[in-house]
Design an enzyme around this catalytic site. Structure first.
Site, short mmCIF file in Angstrom:
data_model
loop_
_atom_site.label_atom_id
_atom_site.label_comp_id
_atom_site.label_asym_id
_atom_site.label_seq_id
_atom_site.Cartn_x
_atom_site.Cartn_y
_atom_site.Cartn_z
N TRP A 28 -9.93 -17.87 -18.60
CA TRP A 28 -10.05 -19.33 -18.54
C TRP A 28 -10.96 -19.74 -17.39
O TRP A 28 -10.89 -19.20 -16.28
CB TRP A 28 -8.66 -19.94 -18.32
CG TRP A 28 -8.65 -21.43 -18.18
CD1 TRP A 28 -9.19 -22.34 -19.04
CD2 TRP A 28 -8.06 -22.18 -17.11
NE1 TRP A 28 -8.97 -23.62 -18.59
CE2 TRP A 28 -8.28 -23.55 -17.40
CE3 TRP A 28 -7.36 -21.83 -15.96
CZ2 TRP A 28 -7.84 -24.57 -16.57
CZ3 TRP A 28 -6.92 -22.84 -15.13
CH2 TRP A 28 -7.16 -24.20 -15.43
N TYR A 57 -12.54 -22.10 -24.30
CA TYR A 57 -13.09 -21.60 -23.04
C TYR A 57 -14.62 -21.56 -23.06
O TYR A 57 -15.26 -21.54 -22.00
CB TYR A 57 -12.58 -20.19 -22.72
CG TYR A 57 -11.10 -20.06 -22.49
CD1 TYR A 57 -10.27 -21.18 -22.38
CD2 TYR A 57 -10.51 -18.81 -22.39
CE1 TYR A 57 -8.91 -21.04 -22.18
CE2 TYR A 57 -9.15 -18.67 -22.19
CZ TYR A 57 -8.35 -19.78 -22.09
OH TYR A 57 -7.00 -19.64 -21.89
N HIS A 82 -3.53 -22.67 -29.82
CA HIS A 82 -3.64 -22.81 -28.36
C HIS A 82 -2.62 -23.78 -27.77
O HIS A 82 -2.11 -23.56 -26.67
CB HIS A 82 -5.05 -23.27 -27.99
CG HIS A 82 -5.45 -22.94 -26.60
ND1 HIS A 82 -6.75 -22.71 -26.22
CD2 HIS A 82 -4.73 -22.77 -25.47
CE1 HIS A 82 -6.80 -22.42 -24.93
NE2 HIS A 82 -5.59 -22.46 -24.45
N SER A 115 0.86 -20.75 -28.39
CA SER A 115 0.75 -20.94 -26.95
C SER A 115 1.23 -22.33 -26.59
O SER A 115 0.96 -23.29 -27.33
CB SER A 115 -0.70 -20.73 -26.50
OG SER A 115 -0.83 -20.89 -25.10
N ASN A 116 1.94 -22.43 -25.49
CA ASN A 116 2.44 -23.71 -24.99
C ASN A 116 3.44 -24.35 -25.96
O ASN A 116 3.50 -25.58 -26.08
CB ASN A 116 1.28 -24.67 -24.70
CG ASN A 116 0.34 -24.13 -23.65
OD1 ASN A 116 0.75 -23.79 -22.55
ND2 ASN A 116 -0.94 -24.02 -24.00
N GLN A 149 2.43 -17.75 -25.60
CA GLN A 149 1.74 -17.69 -24.30
C GLN A 149 2.01 -19.00 -23.56
O GLN A 149 1.62 -20.08 -24.00
CB GLN A 149 0.23 -17.48 -24.50
CG GLN A 149 -0.51 -17.28 -23.19
CD GLN A 149 -2.00 -17.03 -23.41
OE1 GLN A 149 -2.84 -17.76 -22.88
NE2 GLN A 149 -2.34 -16.01 -24.18
N LYS A 192 -6.16 -14.22 -14.01
CA LYS A 192 -7.61 -14.43 -14.06
C LYS A 192 -8.22 -14.10 -12.71
O LYS A 192 -7.69 -14.51 -11.67
CB LYS A 192 -7.90 -15.89 -14.41
CG LYS A 192 -9.33 -16.35 -14.14
CD LYS A 192 -9.44 -17.85 -14.33
CE LYS A 192 -10.76 -18.39 -13.80
NZ LYS A 192 -10.75 -18.56 -12.34
N SER A 193 -9.32 -13.38 -12.71
CA SER A 193 -10.06 -13.13 -11.47
C SER A 193 -11.48 -12.73 -11.82
O SER A 193 -11.71 -12.04 -12.82
CB SER A 193 -9.40 -12.02 -10.64
OG SER A 193 -10.13 -11.81 -9.44
N ILE A 205 -9.66 -7.85 -9.24
CA ILE A 205 -9.44 -7.28 -10.58
C ILE A 205 -8.82 -5.89 -10.46
O ILE A 205 -7.85 -5.57 -11.16
CB ILE A 205 -10.77 -7.23 -11.36
CG1 ILE A 205 -11.20 -8.64 -11.76
CG2 ILE A 205 -10.65 -6.33 -12.60
CD1 ILE A 205 -12.60 -8.72 -12.36
N ASN A 232 -5.21 -6.16 -8.92
CA ASN A 232 -4.22 -6.72 -9.84
C ASN A 232 -3.61 -5.66 -10.76
O ASN A 232 -2.50 -5.81 -11.25
CB ASN A 232 -4.85 -7.82 -10.68
CG ASN A 232 -5.18 -9.06 -9.88
OD1 ASN A 232 -4.81 -9.18 -8.72
ND2 ASN A 232 -5.89 -9.98 -10.50
#
Length: 272
Positions: A19, A47, A105, A135-136, A157, A227-228, A234, A237
């Site tokens: 994202w 995205y 999504h 998702s959501n 998600q 996210k990174s 990365i 993590n």
């Protein structure tokens, strides 16, 4: 790597979220993640980076079959024809014949949920999508999705971190053999500076972020997609599979707080 196994499907417990990643930055981050050992990549139509994600996967020294790839339907792509057409477009951008997982999504009450899921079922039947999910979604809407879809709902998600309670959704997922995929696992950065997570991390020579990720994936049926774009982050993590939190630590880390969640969300979006 550890795996979440639901519905006889193994999914890497930790993946890379993309994202707000754009252009070459996104492509480099995905390529770095794959080189470090990630095998779970998450993107979405909204995205605007499916092309970069696809290029990174295509150029990596990793077989496509070894990468669990997720994308998501944008809000405007929920009627039958839009689901089919937009997913075919996503596949072209991602340079793949199929995706492992296609998600709705977020809820869109302007289109019947059954119409969207019916089109997603067709994509599964045609071999363009291996699994479907949402998702959501809250429990009520997640249950409705399970009732309406022919294909099993593999995941929901949702935002999940130490300060945001998802126990009701997680209980439902565990009962019905569904994976909960946790996004924003660091509470928009708030968990990275949390004193308790730092204290626990010191016992294992781990960072606060690593403790937060471990807390998530140590729970039944939970995966997470931090996210990174930093190569160092990365790689770091992914270093969460060589220690285990105690039951007492697991209980202590869970501290639901709407205030902390909201303040972290706002702070992460400030321009300074």
């Amino acid at each position: 790597m550890e795996y979440v196994t639901v519905q006889d499907t193994e999914i890497p417990a930790l993946g890379l979220g993309t994202w707000r990643m754009k252009g070459p930055t996104c492509r480099r981050a995905v390529a770095t993640a794959l080189d470090c050992g990630y095998r779970h990549i998450d993107t979405a139509q909204m995205y605007g980076n499916e092309r970069q994600v696809g290029a990174a996967i295509s150029g990596a020294a990793v077989d496509r079959d070894d990468v669990f790839l997720t994308t998501k339907l944008a809000m405007g792509n929920r009627d039958h024809d839009s689901v089919i057409e937009s997913t075919e477009t996503s596949l072209r951008k991602l340079q793949t014949d199929s995706v492992d997982l296609l998600l709705i999504h977020q809820p869109n009450r302007g289109v019947e949920l059954g119409e969207t899921l019916g089109a997603m079922d067709e994509l599964v039947d045609d071999g363009l999508v291996d699994h479907i999910g949402v998702s959501n979604f809250g429990v009520e809407r997640l249950h409705a999705a399970r009732e309406l879809a022919d294909a099993p709902i593999l995941t929901n998600q949702v935002m999940y971190h130490p300060f945001w309670d998802q126990s009701t959704v997680l209980d439902y997922c565990q009962i019905h053999d569904i994976m909960l995929t946790a996004y924003s696992p660091l509470a928009h950065g708030g968990a990275a500076s949390d004193p308790l997570l730092s204290e626990i991390g010191a016992r294992y020579d781990k960072t606060s972020a690593q403790v937060a990720f471990r807390w998530l994936i140590q729970q039944e049926n939970v995966s997470t997609i931090p996210k990174s774009t930093s190569p160092e982050h990365i790689e770091a993590n992914l270093a969460v599979f060589d220690f285990e939190l105690t039951d007492e630590e697991m209980r202590a880390i869970r501290r639901p707080s709407t205030t902390r969640t909201a303040s972290s969300f706002v702070r992460a979006r400030l321009p300074f």
